[in-house]
Scaffold this motif. Sequence first.
Motif, PDB file in Angstrom:
ATOM      1  N   MET A  98      -5.665   5.708  -0.563  1.00 49.99           N
ATOM      2  CA  MET A  98      -6.783   6.460  -1.141  1.00 49.99           C
ATOM      3  C   MET A  98      -7.009   6.108  -2.605  1.00 49.99           C
TER       4      MET A  98
ATOM      5  N   CYS B 210      -7.886  -0.992  -7.185  1.00 46.28           N
ATOM      6  CA  CYS B 210      -7.062  -0.648  -6.034  1.00 46.28           C
ATOM      7  C   CYS B 210      -7.670  -1.306  -4.796  1.00 46.28           C
TER       8      CYS B 210
ATOM      9  N   TRP C  74       7.987   0.097  -6.323  1.00 45.97           N
ATOM     10  CA  TRP C  74       7.588   0.248  -4.925  1.00 45.97           C
ATOM     11  C   TRP C  74       8.487  -0.548  -4.038  1.00 45.97           C
TER      12      TRP C  74
ATOM     13  N   THR D  81       0.840  -1.194   0.000  1.00 43.60           N
ATOM     14  CA  THR D  81       0.000   0.000   0.000  1.00 43.60           C
ATOM     15  C   THR D  81       0.874   1.242   0.000  1.00 43.60           C
ATOM     16  N   GLY D  82       0.287   2.328  -0.398  1.00 44.54           N
ATOM     17  CA  GLY D  82       0.983   3.610  -0.382  1.00 44.54           C
ATOM     18  C   GLY D  82       0.096   4.648   0.265  1.00 44.54           C
ATOM     19  N   CYS D  83      -0.758   5.244  -0.538  1.00 42.22           N
ATOM     20  CA  CYS D  83      -1.572   6.375  -0.083  1.00 42.22           C
ATOM     21  C   CYS D  83      -2.835   5.966   0.676  1.00 42.22           C
TER      22      CYS D  83
ATOM     23  N   SER E 135      -4.938   6.590  -5.092  1.00 46.84           N
ATOM     24  CA  SER E 135      -4.258   7.506  -6.015  1.00 46.84           C
ATOM     25  C   SER E 135      -2.928   6.977  -6.534  1.00 46.84           C
ATOM     26  N   CYS E 136      -2.188   6.284  -5.679  1.00 47.88           N
ATOM     27  CA  CYS E 136      -0.833   5.876  -6.062  1.00 47.88           C
ATOM     28  C   CYS E 136      -0.789   4.530  -6.788  1.00 47.88           C
TER      29      CYS E 136
ATOM     30  N   CYS F  49      -7.030  -0.949  -1.741  1.00 46.15           N
ATOM     31  CA  CYS F  49      -7.199  -0.097  -0.564  1.00 46.15           C
ATOM     32  C   CYS F  49      -8.567   0.582  -0.502  1.00 46.15           C
TER      33      CYS F  49
END
Length: 79
Positions: free
Chosen positions: A39, A56, A79, A35-37, A41-42, A58
């Motif tokens: 939200m 996504c 990543w 995971t990153g953001c 977006s990433c 998330c």
Amino acid sequence: MSVKIHFLPDDVTVEARVGEPMLSVAARAGVIIPTGCLMGSCHACEVEYDDGTPFCACITAVPAGFEELTIHLYSDPLW
């Protein structure tokens, strides 16, 4: 209502509830989705349904209308 979620290439299957967050399902199954953001977006958590449709993890919940779903994991070398 429950849905069997099959994660590939890990070959792990787990029962999930409709509406349960996909990241929670993966974590409960011992499957790691980066995971990153958190939200959407990433796209660090982007995985694919069996038909090749990306999503996504998330921001996605287990959808209704399926008895089984296959989720293909892949990793992004950036990543």
